[in-house]
Design an enzyme around this catalytic site. Structure first.
Site, PDB file in Angstrom:
ATOM      1  N   CYS A 110     -18.128  -8.300  99.883  1.00 29.53           N
ATOM      2  CA  CYS A 110     -17.947  -6.848 100.033  1.00 29.53           C
ATOM      3  C   CYS A 110     -18.330  -6.336 101.426  1.00 29.53           C
ATOM      4  CB  CYS A 110     -18.710  -6.098  98.955  1.00 29.53           C
ATOM      5  SG  CYS A 110     -20.449  -6.523  98.808  1.00 29.53           S
ATOM      6  N   ASP A 369     -14.471   1.796  98.297  1.00 30.32           N
ATOM      7  CA  ASP A 369     -15.129   0.721  97.563  1.00 30.32           C
ATOM      8  C   ASP A 369     -14.302  -0.563  97.619  1.00 30.32           C
ATOM      9  OD1 ASP A 369     -16.690  -0.783  95.904  1.00 30.32           O
ATOM     10  OD2 ASP A 369     -16.479   0.511  94.141  1.00 30.32           O
ATOM     11  N   HIS A 371     -14.987  -3.257  95.909  1.00 31.06           N
ATOM     12  CA  HIS A 371     -15.244  -4.025  94.685  1.00 31.06           C
ATOM     13  C   HIS A 371     -14.099  -3.888  93.690  1.00 31.06           C
ATOM     14  CE1 HIS A 371     -19.251  -3.342  96.471  1.00 31.06           C
ATOM     15  NE2 HIS A 371     -19.496  -4.552  96.018  1.00 31.06           N
TER      16      HIS A 371
END
Length: 482
Positions: A110, A369, A371
């Site tokens: 990430c 994000d 993820h």
């Protein structure tokens, strides 16, 4: 025999864990992000107001609402601007990463993805300018939750089967192919076509293949020199150095007009930045090299390589905004930074859960994000789909939840631009009555004059904010964690 058996068990565990991560991050659970209609929203230097002058509706607006709810104020403009930022997420089924058999970065990559997003924003400023937005941004569909009984179940079975059969090795897509320009009918169409060529080429540089100049494979390979391997946790400071190395080693002619600089010990040495601006690339500018992207038109942002000063510089500043937790006194500083158009964002996020911070509203940060696990995309084709590289849904988190360790980025087009940036940031960095110590500082001269980088191990690179007691400049004692 026992060692061989244990190695096989570890490999099997790794394959099952990778398969589980692929499934875990493949579900985009639909969560609604609320924005206040009474407070401005700042997105990388752009300010948006969601409330129209005659709007007397409640103070909270939900971003995932229907299109009719976005007629008021600048909500639609904000949505288009946000969705135009390049979104880099977890991917699966790409060629094995250097030094490993991993074909996915789910569960560990990430911070690298967040760093890629920040780097992509710098390149957008470089080639397209801050006002550019993607023409198809508003057509993106919100991320819907997947169910166990359909796609997710099939993905789980496929991932486990692939893990047991060995790594999947798709063909290396090779160098990205820039689509040839066609003869548009008007100047506006020609300009839009040229910008789309830049956009598509820019995204292809971040493809998940060994040949992509700024792709995950190149970043992982660069990380090996800093003691990091595929599957390890990468901190924001190490990623800053990895990004610098990747940009410097990129061989694409289109990237010859830009380089990167990483601050030392929370200090930006102005002479080093100016030197980076002036440094030539093999005696040629990117515009002069064969195969480079076409030179911008007059109404395009001029590539820094075409300016007398030479190259543009991406300035990366690893900092720590507190001790174990982020000091709330730094929030006003973060707001000021994200209000500048030459700021390319912040990589950091929650502890062990990195994200790319691009703006704020009130006391909440707006972020992208990484993820979310998506499938490998072959960017070598001229018409590869762009939708998975743009995010329709922003997320928010309280500033108090942010990890104190982060890296701040800025884009400087020329030496004159840097002089203006350093002056403006120096004012922002002036300590307030509450905040005694600035997050970083500007110093004249070269970093080598202070001999701060000798014997720097990968572990110490993760803590660049620890200051050297041998410092002789006036700011030596001014940086203590609050």
């Amino acid at each position: 025999m026992e060692n061989k058996g244990s190695d096989e068990v570890e490999k099997l565990k790794t394959k099952f864990l990778s398969a589980w991560h692929n499934v875990k991050y493949s579900w985009a659970l639909k969560s609604k992000t609320s924005f206040s209609r009474n407070s401005p929203v700042l997105l990388l230097g752009k300010c948006y107001h969601f409330k129209a002058e005659d709007d007397d509706s409640p103070t909270e607006a939900c971003y995932e609402a229907s299109d009719e709810d976005f007629v008021m104020g600048d909500a639609e403009a904000f949505r288009k601007d946000f969705a135009s930022r390049v979104w880099l997420t977890y991917r699966e089924e790409f060629p094995p990463l250097p030094g490993s058999t991993l074909t996915s970065d789910c569960g560990w990559g990430c911070m690298l993805r967040a760093g890629q997003m920040m780097l992509a924003q710098a390149l957008v400023l470089h080639f397209l300018g801050r006002d550019w937005t993607w023409s198809e941004a508003l057509a993106l569909q919100p991320l819907d939750a997947e169910t166990w009984t359909t796609t997710a179940a099939k993905r789980l079975v496929a991932s486990l089967e692939a893990s047991l059969q060995g790594p999947h090795r798709p063909t290396d897509p090779g160098l990205p192919t820039v689509p040839q320009a066609q003869a548009p009918g008007s100047a506006e169409e020609a300009d839009a076509h040229l910008k789309e060529m830049y956009h598509r080429t820019l995204v292809s540089w971040f493809g998940d293949s060994p040949s992509a100049h700024l792709g995950l494979h190149r970043l992982v390979r660069s990380g090996l020199t800093f003691g990091r391997q595929a599957g390890d946790w990468y901190g924001p400071a190490v990623v800053a150095h990895i990004l610098k190395k990747a940009v410097e080693e990129a061989m694409d002619p289109g990237l010859a007009g830009i380089t990167a600089y990483v601050s030392q010990d929370c200090t930006v040495y102005s002479a080093d930045v100016v030197e980076s601006h002036r440094a030539p690339t093999a005696g040629q500018t990117s515009a002069e090299r064969p195969g480079a992207p076409p030179p911008p038109r007059n109404n395009q942002p001029a590539a820094a390589s075409t300016l007398p000063d030479g190259r543009a510089v991406i300035i990366l500043i690893p900092v720590r905004l507190g001790g174990e937790k982020t000091n709330p006194e730094y929030f006003d500083f973060a707001k000021s930074i994200l209000s500048l158009e030459y700021c390319i964002g912040i990589i950091g996020g929650k502890p062990k859960q990195a994200c790319y911070i691009v703006g704020f509203q009130d006391d909440s940060l707006i972020y992208m994000d990484p993820h979310y696990c998506q499938s490998f995309v072959d960017v070598s084709t001229s018409d590869f789909p762009l939708q998975s590289y743009h995010c329709p849904s922003p997320k928010k988190m309280p500033f108090s939840k942010m990890d104190p360790s982060c890296t701040i980025g800025f884009y400087s087009r020329s030496i004159q631009d840097y002089e203006r940036i350093s002056q403006e940031l120096s004012k922002v960095l002036q300590p307030s009555a509450k905040e005694k110590y600035p997050a970083f500082t500007f110093v004249q001269g070269h970093g080598r004059d202070y001999d701060l980088s000798g014997g720097l191990t990968p572990e110490k690179r993760e803590w660049p904010f620890i200051r050297d007691p041998r410092r002789t400049v006036a700011t030596a004692g001014d940086f203590v964690l609050l």
